[in-house]
Design a protein around this motif. Structure first.
Motif, PDB file in Angstrom:
ATOM      1  N   UNK A 132      16.549  -2.458   5.772  1.00  0.00           N
ATOM      2  CA  UNK A 132      17.359  -2.619   6.988  1.00  0.00           C
ATOM      3  C   UNK A 132      16.604  -2.161   8.228  1.00  0.00           C
ATOM      4  N   UNK A 133      15.810  -1.090   8.069  1.00  0.00           N
ATOM      5  CA  UNK A 133      15.042  -0.592   9.212  1.00  0.00           C
ATOM      6  C   UNK A 133      14.070  -1.650   9.712  1.00  0.00           C
ATOM      7  N   UNK A 134      13.371  -2.313   8.801  1.00  0.00           N
ATOM      8  CA  UNK A 134      12.382  -3.303   9.234  1.00  0.00           C
ATOM      9  C   UNK A 134      13.051  -4.574   9.774  1.00  0.00           C
ATOM     10  N   UNK A 135      14.220  -4.885   9.282  1.00  0.00           N
ATOM     11  CA  UNK A 135      14.960  -6.003   9.875  1.00  0.00           C
ATOM     12  C   UNK A 135      15.315  -5.680  11.326  1.00  0.00           C
ATOM     13  N   UNK A 136      15.688  -4.427  11.575  1.00  0.00           N
ATOM     14  CA  UNK A 136      16.009  -3.989  12.935  1.00  0.00           C
ATOM     15  C   UNK A 136      14.773  -4.025  13.831  1.00  0.00           C
ATOM     16  N   UNK A 137      13.641  -3.563  13.312  1.00  0.00           N
ATOM     17  CA  UNK A 137      12.400  -3.562  14.099  1.00  0.00           C
ATOM     18  C   UNK A 137      11.970  -4.991  14.420  1.00  0.00           C
ATOM     19  N   UNK A 164       6.535  -8.340  13.588  1.00  0.00           N
ATOM     20  CA  UNK A 164       5.916  -7.097  13.107  1.00  0.00           C
ATOM     21  C   UNK A 164       4.466  -7.361  12.726  1.00  0.00           C
ATOM     22  N   UNK A 165       4.225  -8.503  12.093  1.00  0.00           N
ATOM     23  CA  UNK A 165       2.860  -8.849  11.682  1.00  0.00           C
ATOM     24  C   UNK A 165       1.939  -8.923  12.903  1.00  0.00           C
ATOM     25  N   UNK A 166       2.387  -9.572  13.966  1.00  0.00           N
ATOM     26  CA  UNK A 166       1.603  -9.670  15.193  1.00  0.00           C
ATOM     27  C   UNK A 166       1.447  -8.307  15.852  1.00  0.00           C
ATOM     28  N   UNK A 167       2.510  -7.535  15.816  1.00  0.00           N
ATOM     29  CA  UNK A 167       2.499  -6.188  16.393  1.00  0.00           C
ATOM     30  C   UNK A 167       1.419  -5.332  15.715  1.00  0.00           C
ATOM     31  N   UNK A 168       1.386  -5.340  14.396  1.00  0.00           N
ATOM     32  CA  UNK A 168       0.415  -4.521  13.665  1.00  0.00           C
ATOM     33  C   UNK A 168      -1.013  -5.002  13.931  1.00  0.00           C
ATOM     34  N   UNK A 169      -1.182  -6.293  14.101  1.00  0.00           N
ATOM     35  CA  UNK A 169      -2.494  -6.843  14.467  1.00  0.00           C
ATOM     36  C   UNK A 169      -2.943  -6.276  15.816  1.00  0.00           C
ATOM     37  N   UNK A 170      -2.008  -6.230  16.782  1.00  0.00           N
ATOM     38  CA  UNK A 170      -2.315  -5.660  18.096  1.00  0.00           C
ATOM     39  C   UNK A 170      -2.686  -4.181  17.988  1.00  0.00           C
ATOM     40  N   UNK A 171      -1.920  -3.449  17.166  1.00  0.00           N
ATOM     41  CA  UNK A 171      -2.170  -2.014  16.998  1.00  0.00           C
ATOM     42  C   UNK A 171      -3.601  -1.774  16.515  1.00  0.00           C
ATOM     43  N   UNK A 172      -4.022  -2.566  15.549  1.00  0.00           N
ATOM     44  CA  UNK A 172      -5.337  -2.352  14.939  1.00  0.00           C
ATOM     45  C   UNK A 172      -6.485  -2.633  15.905  1.00  0.00           C
ATOM     46  N   UNK A 196       0.753   1.363   8.732  1.00  0.00           N
ATOM     47  CA  UNK A 196      -0.537   1.586   8.077  1.00  0.00           C
ATOM     48  C   UNK A 196      -0.353   2.240   6.717  1.00  0.00           C
ATOM     49  N   UNK A 197       0.547   3.242   6.636  1.00  0.00           N
ATOM     50  CA  UNK A 197       0.772   3.907   5.349  1.00  0.00           C
ATOM     51  C   UNK A 197       1.340   2.936   4.314  1.00  0.00           C
ATOM     52  N   UNK A 198       2.299   2.117   4.712  1.00  0.00           N
ATOM     53  CA  UNK A 198       2.879   1.161   3.777  1.00  0.00           C
ATOM     54  C   UNK A 198       1.850   0.127   3.331  1.00  0.00           C
ATOM     55  N   UNK A 199       0.935  -0.221   4.228  1.00  0.00           N
ATOM     56  CA  UNK A 199      -0.149  -1.132   3.850  1.00  0.00           C
ATOM     57  C   UNK A 199      -1.038  -0.489   2.802  1.00  0.00           C
ATOM     58  N   UNK A 200      -1.385   0.789   2.988  1.00  0.00           N
ATOM     59  CA  UNK A 200      -2.193   1.511   2.003  1.00  0.00           C
ATOM     60  C   UNK A 200      -1.496   1.570   0.647  1.00  0.00           C
ATOM     61  N   UNK A 201      -0.178   1.684   0.669  1.00  0.00           N
ATOM     62  CA  UNK A 201       0.590   1.790  -0.573  1.00  0.00           C
ATOM     63  C   UNK A 201       0.829   0.422  -1.224  1.00  0.00           C
ATOM     64  N   UNK A 202       0.343  -0.643  -0.591  1.00  0.00           N
ATOM     65  CA  UNK A 202       0.544  -1.983  -1.146  1.00  0.00           C
ATOM     66  C   UNK A 202       1.959  -2.469  -0.994  1.00  0.00           C
ATOM     67  N   UNK A 203       2.629  -2.068   0.099  1.00  0.00           N
ATOM     68  CA  UNK A 203       4.031  -2.421   0.320  1.00  0.00           C
ATOM     69  C   UNK A 203       4.238  -3.318   1.541  1.00  0.00           C
ATOM     70  N   UNK A 204       3.154  -3.719   2.183  1.00  0.00           N
ATOM     71  CA  UNK A 204       3.281  -4.538   3.393  1.00  0.00           C
ATOM     72  C   UNK A 204       3.996  -5.852   3.107  1.00  0.00           C
ATOM     73  N   UNK A 260       4.259 -11.919   6.746  1.00  0.00           N
ATOM     74  CA  UNK A 260       4.146 -12.766   7.945  1.00  0.00           C
ATOM     75  C   UNK A 260       5.241 -13.816   8.058  1.00  0.00           C
ATOM     76  N   UNK A 261       5.696 -14.364   6.925  1.00  0.00           N
ATOM     77  CA  UNK A 261       6.691 -15.429   7.005  1.00  0.00           C
ATOM     78  C   UNK A 261       8.071 -14.909   7.394  1.00  0.00           C
ATOM     79  N   UNK A 262       8.417 -13.693   6.942  1.00  0.00           N
ATOM     80  CA  UNK A 262       9.739 -13.153   7.248  1.00  0.00           C
ATOM     81  C   UNK A 262       9.749 -12.275   8.489  1.00  0.00           C
ATOM     82  N   UNK A 263       8.617 -11.626   8.766  1.00  0.00           N
ATOM     83  CA  UNK A 263       8.529 -10.694   9.906  1.00  0.00           C
ATOM     84  C   UNK A 263       7.310 -11.017  10.763  1.00  0.00           C
ATOM     85  N   UNK A 264       7.277 -12.198  11.388  1.00  0.00           N
ATOM     86  CA  UNK A 264       6.099 -12.581  12.179  1.00  0.00           C
ATOM     87  C   UNK A 264       5.859 -11.655  13.365  1.00  0.00           C
TER      88      UNK A 264
END
Length: 303
Positions: A178-183, A240-248, A220-228, A234-238
């Protein structure tokens, strides 16, 4: 998060490595600095000692206000400041330690496989399992710090019960959906409303804030844990995907990544130093899972 904030504001610090892998956060010198804290970091500036990550970031934002640029923590008198505070509280409520150790103890919960090196995972598990008995022993060895060690031992026991119960870990993971749906919805809204203002937009507009630091570190932590793929594919949360690309692409993030790349060598040298203290008389800097910092703000010419 603290390193990210320091890098964002170009604050010069002297860093002292505190290796969580070898339990240095439980050494008496550190517990005296941070008697109620569970982990790291600690910031010491003159006689001021600040122990909570959010409080440290607030302090960094405060002392750099006159240096130009936007504050990491906007005033609560503004709508932006209130939005940032609300998001930081939500991020703080996410039990990142439980999620991290939960995946390490139950690898099948990782969608694509945990990216933390196996040797580090094994070390983290071994030290976590020994933590309770070690803390009780330290409470006896240092009676003046007895309450601090016993409080830490109670928290360690509670966390161990949660982490080793796969159903409780699953429940924590499910709660995050639910948190990521909100984000995703928030970022979509900002894109639609602010695309004419800037090509680079963050959680609440063109200003990169402490809320963005918290979200970036979580992603970043969730990516390390293999939970991204589970939480922000990308298909469900485009957005957030773009946001994380910008962050990096941010220099502050890339600087931390460079330090993480040196982590294995750093921890190896730290282990050697602990085994033979007379062999190494040097300061070591590192960052990432398994290590934290006791950070001193360096007094510079402008102070």
């Amino acid at each position: 998060m603290v390193l990210f904030a320091l890098n964002e504001k170009d604050v010069v610090v002297k860093k002292k490595l505190v290796s969580l892998s070898s339990g240095q956060q439980n050494e008496s010198w550190y517990v005296r600095l941070n008697p109620d804290g569970y982990h790291t970091p600690v910031l010491k500036h003159g006689e001021k000692v600040i122990v909570e990550p959010d409080d440290i970031i607030d302090y960094i934002s405060q002392i750099t206000q006159g240096a130009g640029g936007h504050p990491l923590v906007p005033s609560l008198d503004s709508e932006l400041g209130k939005n940032v505070q609300r998001m930081r509280k939500k991020l703080d409520s996410i039990p990142v330690d439980i999620l991290t150790y939960g995946v390490i103890y139950h690898p099948h919960l990782s969608t694509t496989g945990c990216l933390i090196p196996y040797a580090m995972q094994r070390s983290m598990k071994e030290n976590f399992e020994k933590r309770l008995s070690l803390l009780i022993e330290l409470a006896t060895r240092h009676p003046e710090l007895r309450d601090s060690y016993l409080n830490k031992s109670q928290l360690a026991a509670s966390n161990f019960d949660t982490i080793t119960d796969v159903d409780r870990v699953k429940a924590q993971l499910d709660d995050l959906m639910n948190f990521f749906a909100e984000v995703e919805e928030q970022l979509r809204k900002i894109r639609e409303e602010g695309s004419f203002i800037s090509d680079e937009l963050w959680l609440f507009g063109p200003m990169f804030t402490a809320a963005d630091i918290g979200l970036a570190v979580l992603l970043h932590r969730l990516t390390l844990l293999g939970l991204a793929r589970r939480f922000f594919p990308p298909d469900r949360c485009p957005c957030i995907h773009q946001y994380f690309y910008q962050v990096q692409k941010r220099p502050a993030f890339q600087k931390i990544q460079h330090e993480i790349g040196m982590l294995r060598l750093t921890l190896a040298l730290q282990t050697l130093k602990a085994a033979s203290p007379y062999l190494l008389a040097l300061g070591i800097v590192g960052a990432g899972i398994g290590a934290g910092y006791y950070v001193y703000k360096k007094i510079n010419e402008s102070e």
